[in-house]
Motif scaffolding. Sequence first.
Motif, PDB file in Angstrom:
ATOM      1  N   ILE A  75       8.327  11.529   2.265  1.00  0.00           N
ATOM      2  CA  ILE A  75       7.999  11.040   3.586  1.00  0.00           C
ATOM      3  C   ILE A  75       7.332   9.778   3.468  1.00  0.00           C
ATOM      4  N   VAL A  76       6.434   9.350   2.448  1.00  0.00           N
ATOM      5  CA  VAL A  76       5.851   7.961   2.513  1.00  0.00           C
ATOM      6  C   VAL A  76       6.789   6.900   2.301  1.00  0.00           C
ATOM      7  N   HIS A  77       7.871   7.387   1.256  1.00  0.00           N
ATOM      8  CA  HIS A  77       9.045   6.586   0.776  1.00  0.00           C
ATOM      9  C   HIS A  77       9.804   6.149   2.243  1.00  0.00           C
ATOM     10  N   MET A  78      10.113   7.179   3.129  1.00  0.00           N
ATOM     11  CA  MET A  78      10.967   6.940   4.166  1.00  0.00           C
ATOM     12  C   MET A  78      10.045   5.789   5.161  1.00  0.00           C
ATOM     13  N   ILE A  79       8.715   6.000   5.393  1.00  0.00           N
ATOM     14  CA  ILE A  79       8.030   5.025   6.259  1.00  0.00           C
ATOM     15  C   ILE A  79       8.190   3.943   5.506  1.00  0.00           C
ATOM     16  N   LEU A  80       8.065   3.631   4.223  1.00  0.00           N
ATOM     17  CA  LEU A  80       8.122   2.525   3.505  1.00  0.00           C
ATOM     18  C   LEU A  80       9.520   1.740   3.890  1.00  0.00           C
ATOM     19  N   ARG A  81      10.511   2.607   4.179  1.00  0.00           N
ATOM     20  CA  ARG A  81      11.896   1.704   4.246  1.00  0.00           C
ATOM     21  C   ARG A  81      11.943   1.054   5.578  1.00  0.00           C
ATOM     22  N   LEU A  82      11.120   1.826   6.604  1.00  0.00           N
ATOM     23  CA  LEU A  82      11.088   1.243   7.806  1.00  0.00           C
ATOM     24  C   LEU A  82      10.007   0.047   7.803  1.00  0.00           C
ATOM     25  N   VAL A  83       9.106   0.089   7.058  1.00  0.00           N
ATOM     26  CA  VAL A  83       8.279  -1.182   6.750  1.00  0.00           C
ATOM     27  C   VAL A  83       9.066  -2.287   6.144  1.00  0.00           C
ATOM     28  N   TYR A  84      10.171  -1.951   5.390  1.00  0.00           N
ATOM     29  CA  TYR A  84      10.982  -3.050   4.731  1.00  0.00           C
ATOM     30  C   TYR A  84      11.722  -3.899   5.914  1.00  0.00           C
ATOM     31  N   LEU A  85      12.102  -3.087   6.774  1.00  0.00           N
ATOM     32  CA  LEU A  85      12.651  -3.701   7.630  1.00  0.00           C
ATOM     33  C   LEU A  85      11.884  -4.715   8.382  1.00  0.00           C
ATOM     34  N   PHE A  86      10.489  -4.650   8.798  1.00  0.00           N
ATOM     35  CA  PHE A  86       9.574  -5.368   9.337  1.00  0.00           C
ATOM     36  C   PHE A  86       9.572  -6.410   8.638  1.00  0.00           C
ATOM     37  N   ILE A  87       9.253  -6.268   7.258  1.00  0.00           N
ATOM     38  CA  ILE A  87       9.123  -7.401   6.123  1.00  0.00           C
ATOM     39  C   ILE A  87      10.383  -8.420   6.081  1.00  0.00           C
ATOM     40  N   ILE A  88      11.550  -7.878   5.981  1.00  0.00           N
ATOM     41  CA  ILE A  88      12.875  -8.774   6.104  1.00  0.00           C
ATOM     42  C   ILE A  88      13.010  -9.410   7.565  1.00  0.00           C
ATOM     43  N   ILE A 119       0.827  -1.125  -0.135  1.00  0.00           N
ATOM     44  CA  ILE A 119       0.124  -0.097  -0.049  1.00  0.00           C
ATOM     45  C   ILE A 119       0.846   1.226  -0.144  1.00  0.00           C
ATOM     46  N   LEU A 120       1.690   1.331   0.760  1.00  0.00           N
ATOM     47  CA  LEU A 120       2.730   2.612   0.747  1.00  0.00           C
ATOM     48  C   LEU A 120       3.403   2.719  -0.325  1.00  0.00           C
ATOM     49  N   PHE A 121       4.096   1.478  -1.003  1.00  0.00           N
ATOM     50  CA  PHE A 121       4.797   1.450  -2.350  1.00  0.00           C
ATOM     51  C   PHE A 121       3.945   2.214  -3.402  1.00  0.00           C
ATOM     52  N   LEU A 122       2.517   1.882  -3.616  1.00  0.00           N
ATOM     53  CA  LEU A 122       1.681   2.467  -4.253  1.00  0.00           C
ATOM     54  C   LEU A 122       1.234   3.879  -4.049  1.00  0.00           C
ATOM     55  N   VAL A 123       1.214   4.242  -2.833  1.00  0.00           N
ATOM     56  CA  VAL A 123       0.848   5.675  -2.486  1.00  0.00           C
ATOM     57  C   VAL A 123       2.208   6.606  -2.858  1.00  0.00           C
ATOM     58  N   ALA A 124       3.584   6.069  -2.525  1.00  0.00           N
ATOM     59  CA  ALA A 124       4.555   6.495  -2.819  1.00  0.00           C
ATOM     60  C   ALA A 124       4.769   6.927  -4.405  1.00  0.00           C
ATOM     61  N   LEU A 125       4.455   5.646  -5.035  1.00  0.00           N
ATOM     62  CA  LEU A 125       4.633   5.836  -6.604  1.00  0.00           C
ATOM     63  C   LEU A 125       3.499   6.732  -7.321  1.00  0.00           C
ATOM     64  N   ALA A 126       2.315   6.784  -6.568  1.00  0.00           N
ATOM     65  CA  ALA A 126       1.448   7.868  -7.129  1.00  0.00           C
ATOM     66  C   ALA A 126       1.895   9.081  -6.897  1.00  0.00           C
TER      67      ALA A 126
END
Length: 123
Positions: A33-46, A14-21
Amino acid sequence: MTHMHITSWALGLILFLVALALYKKNSNKPATIVHMILRLVYLFIIVTGGLLTWDYIQGYGMPLLGEAIVKALAGLWIVVVMEGILVSTKKGKAVTGKWIQFFIALIIVIVLGFFRLPMGFYF
């Protein structure tokens, strides 16, 4: 752990699509800002993906080890390609090859995660 991993992936997409748009609309500050939040979510995913891979190694052993490792590598591949798509979109570069990689890796992850490995839908 499976639910946390799926939730983090859903939030990440969801954050990826929002940042892309936002990048496509040239709204760079909100997109960043959304991209930086997404990078934190990447950590949870990994982290959650690594813990699930560890669970496969400990609980199911050698018969599924190869598939679990392939799924983990494809998951990392998706994270790298998502980041590449966003950075290339921000810079105005071509992203066709990255989108192809994204969908190939996504198919691998979905098939292995939900239909082949034991913590998915059919097991």
